[in-house]
Design an enzyme around this catalytic site. Sequence first.
Site, PDB file in Angstrom:
ATOM      1  CB  CYS A   1     -16.753   0.200   7.980  1.00 51.73           C
ATOM      2  SG  CYS A   1     -15.018   0.070   7.487  1.00 51.73           S
TER       3      CYS A   1
ATOM      4  CB  CYS B   1     -19.178  -5.904   6.559  1.00 51.99           C
ATOM      5  SG  CYS B   1     -19.395  -6.494   4.860  1.00 51.99           S
TER       6      CYS B   1
ATOM      7  CG  ASP C   1      -0.319  -0.034   2.527  1.00 54.93           C
ATOM      8  OD1 ASP C   1       0.922   0.026   2.580  1.00 54.93           O
ATOM      9  OD2 ASP C   1      -1.034  -0.139   3.538  1.00 54.93           O
TER      10      ASP C   1
END
Length: 383
Positions: free
Chosen positions: A243, A247, A134
């Site tokens: 989040c 889910c 990343d």
Amino acid sequence: MWAELKREIKEAAPSLGIDDIGFASADPFLSLKAVLLDRREKGYESGFEEPDIDKRIYPELSFDGQPASLISIAVAYPSKMENPPKSAPGERRGILARSAWGRDYHLVLREAMKKLEDFIRERIPEARIENMVDTGALVDRAVADRAGIGFKGKNCLIISPKWGTWVYLGELITNIPFPPDTPVTEDCGECTKCLDACPTGALVGPGVLNAQRCISFQTQTKGFVEEEFMLKIGNRLYGCDTCQVVCPKNKGKHWNHRPELQPDPETVKPLLLPILDLSNRQFKERFGTSAAAWRGKNPIQRNAIIALGNFKDPGSVPKLIDILIKDSRPVMRGTAAWALSRIGGTEALSAIVKAIATETDEEVLKRLRNAESKLMEAETPEV
């Protein structure tokens, strides 16, 4: 020939430390340009991204020559902790996000990709390959989406039908023309649980993140944190999993097949007060193998002070006063003032008043006066 090599790679992937692998064309991500420009114009970027938007769109800008394919890899990490230690009065604990539970994923991914490179070069010695995690220019999730690892969820994460969102992503650029995989056609449907649960409303729309409001981003900053976010940080020391936890695509998904990614409960859910006394060396010894260490000890210590304020535990007042009076770092002093104002009491008020008399940093003074106002208001009996 390339289809056969691709089949060999997919069969070998688990032995190389890779849980999922996908292949895609190295065409530019042209549809991404408008999205990235819009994020920049609206101030939604974190500042941790590659600043050159063209480098995020055109794979050839990160490659010597003309690339033919992208290879996306995924490594699954655990979502549950065995026998997590409990917080208690006087022994309050913080928490690291699951992505930082095991060994630093940058190292895990780079080692897996190095093994994959070696595997390919044993068969194609002249192959050209570049890898990135990343910290690279390309958007990991865009590559993973195109390569069929998963689909982009409304929480802005890649959701794998098999692994859920609990995956680290990396990619390789190569001049080998592998046949591409088919993108996943599954989606989130009508579900908005992640948008509804986001503590700060950072998910401003389906698949749209204002990183400046994201708790994960806020925990990784180095300066002062505004009160709005301190209240929402809770006891998070690094990152935020809300989040992902809510889910439905993650229901029942937990991965414990990689020993190096399993959490040490005392490291990932540590006592808060001892963190405040760690030297740089001690911090590296304690957290250095985790991805949470990349910003150094200051953000973690600041977040520990915030967490103590949110717990409102009177047992932490002496240590917070010590920081308020003696710490050389303005961010720690100002954050301690806020934490003391959350806990309250005459001892905290007395320390705040004393600190105001000697403080020279303007931002700290502002926070001290805010703390004094709150504490005096709390001390004043209602008429």
